[in-house]
Design a protein around this motif. Structure first.
Motif, mmCIF file in Angstrom:
data_model
loop_
_atom_site.group_PDB
_atom_site.id
_atom_site.type_symbol
_atom_site.label_atom_id
_atom_site.label_comp_id
_atom_site.label_asym_id
_atom_site.label_seq_id
_atom_site.Cartn_x
_atom_site.Cartn_y
_atom_site.Cartn_z
ATOM 1 N N UNK A 1 0.830 -1.203 0.000
ATOM 2 C CA UNK A 1 0.000 0.000 0.000
ATOM 3 C C UNK A 1 0.866 1.254 0.000
ATOM 4 N N UNK A 2 2.092 1.142 0.490
ATOM 5 C CA UNK A 2 2.969 2.302 0.578
ATOM 6 C C UNK A 2 3.659 2.614 -0.745
ATOM 7 N N UNK A 3 3.583 1.702 -1.706
ATOM 8 C CA UNK A 3 4.059 1.954 -3.072
ATOM 9 C C UNK A 3 2.873 2.507 -3.844
ATOM 10 N N UNK A 4 2.647 3.795 -3.748
ATOM 11 C CA UNK A 4 1.368 4.391 -4.133
ATOM 12 C C UNK A 4 1.103 4.448 -5.640
ATOM 13 N N UNK A 5 1.956 3.853 -6.453
ATOM 14 C CA UNK A 5 1.660 3.799 -7.887
ATOM 15 C C UNK A 5 0.408 2.970 -8.169
ATOM 16 N N UNK A 6 0.018 2.104 -7.246
ATOM 17 C CA UNK A 6 -1.206 1.304 -7.423
ATOM 18 C C UNK A 6 -2.437 2.194 -7.564
ATOM 19 N N UNK A 7 -2.348 3.399 -7.043
ATOM 20 C CA UNK A 7 -3.493 4.302 -7.108
ATOM 21 C C UNK A 7 -3.853 4.678 -8.541
ATOM 22 N N UNK A 8 -2.868 4.650 -9.430
ATOM 23 C CA UNK A 8 -3.142 4.978 -10.841
ATOM 24 C C UNK A 8 -4.137 3.987 -11.435
ATOM 25 N N UNK A 9 -3.951 2.703 -11.138
ATOM 26 C CA UNK A 9 -4.842 1.665 -11.665
ATOM 27 C C UNK A 9 -6.238 1.817 -11.101
ATOM 28 N N UNK A 10 -6.334 2.094 -9.812
ATOM 29 C CA UNK A 10 -7.637 2.250 -9.165
ATOM 30 C C UNK A 10 -8.366 3.475 -9.702
ATOM 31 N N UNK A 11 -7.626 4.539 -9.958
ATOM 32 C CA UNK A 11 -8.239 5.783 -10.432
ATOM 33 C C UNK A 11 -8.899 5.622 -11.797
ATOM 34 N N UNK A 12 -8.467 4.625 -12.562
ATOM 35 C CA UNK A 12 -9.012 4.426 -13.908
ATOM 36 C C UNK A 12 -10.498 4.076 -13.900
ATOM 37 N N UNK A 13 -11.006 3.554 -12.789
ATOM 38 C CA UNK A 13 -12.423 3.176 -12.748
ATOM 39 C C UNK A 13 -13.339 4.391 -12.694
ATOM 40 N N UNK A 14 -12.824 5.531 -12.291
ATOM 41 C CA UNK A 14 -13.635 6.732 -12.229
ATOM 42 C C UNK A 14 -14.482 6.871 -10.984
#
Length: 280
Positions: A140-153
């Motif tokens: 969770x601390x490698x916050x690049x995962x947020x890019x994938x989640x953000x794609x859902x809108x």
């Protein structure tokens, strides 16, 4: 449900110190599923426990039932979110071997299970990804995962159950501040424990059997607001949502209320919190 076997086809446990703690709620849900009046009815948890070569019987005490009640409180909030946002996105931070997707799937939502690689490897032995479910094998601390989640809108709800307790407060705060920046207006579900809870871990019948210890303590859930989120609700085992309370067996439904009235400090050690990330 066998508690200790060692046949060749059993799955070995190879998890880090913090990750090993996921086995406590897994066993709690499995024992709950075997009870006459189950809270969660988590049959999948029973199947997983029976498939793993591990001495689950060493875990005893109230942490097992507590993990079940905690999950039911978190489930209640996620159900509420999905009732309002049936095509919304749920992000299970530190998913472990949780079966919340199986318990709550409405066949329309988008779901992300997020956990570190060793846990993700074990997750794949029991669960599968799909069109609406994605595993993110990352910290969770490698916050690049947020890019994938953000794609859902969105809209999004982030669920962090029994995760952040084991990490330093500066790391927890950094992630929450990043969530506030990337997902304004979203919901965050997170548990917190105070310093008395931390100091009592060596006496806890289940927690003393693992190495991980609490690093982030929170005397008052409103402290979380210092990182940006706004506290909407805070619950204890003596004050779950009314609709959740109705699902608990008599012993829990009334017993926890009695404990809450007679020993408030005991139930206030640990809290489940619902927060809103600030709008930009």
């Amino acid at each position: 449900m066998s508690e200790r076997t060692n046949p060749e086809d059993k799955i070995d446990v190879d998890l880090g110190e913090v990750q090993e703690t996921l086995l406590i709620p897994l066993y709690g849900r499995a024992k709950d599923a075997a009870s006459r009046k189950s809270v969660l009815g988590d049959v999948k948890a029973r199947e997983i426990v029976d498939s793993i070569d591990y001495d689950f019987a060493k875990f005893r005490g109230t942490s097992l039932s507590g993990s079940v009640l905690r999950s039911s409180i978190f489930d209640g909030w996620v159900r509420e979110f999905l009732a309002e946002n049936p095509t919304g996105t749920v992000v299970e931070i530190g998913c472990g071997l949780n079966t919340r997707f199986e318990r709550l799937d409405n066949e329309r939502m988008r779901w992300f299970d997020l956990d570190v690689p060793d846990t993700a490897k074990m997750w794949r032995r029991f669960f599968s990804e799909g069109d609406r479910r994605t595993l993110l094998p990352v910290s969770v601390f490698d916050t690049e995962w947020m890019d994938k989640v953000a794609e859902t809108g969105g809209p999004w709800v982030f669920v962090a159950e029994a995760i952040f307790l084991y990490f330093p407060p500066d790391e927890v705060g950094a992630v929450l501040e990043k969530l506030c920046d990337r997902f304004p207006g979203s919901l965050l579900l997170i548990d917190s424990g105070n310093s008395s809870m931390r100091d009592g871990m060596d006496k806890n019948a289940a927690m003393k059997r693992v190495t991980a210890r609490m690093k982030w303590t929170c005397e008052d859930p409103r402290e979380i607001e210092d990182w940006g989120p706004k506290l909407l609700e805070t619950r204890t085992f003596a004050s779950p949502q009314p609709e959740v309370l109705r699902t608990w067996p008599f012993t829990y439904r009334h017993g926890m209320r009695v404990v809450g009235k007679l020993f408030p400090p005991m139930v206030n050690l640990y809290r489940m919190n619902k927060l809103r990330l600030p709008e930009k």
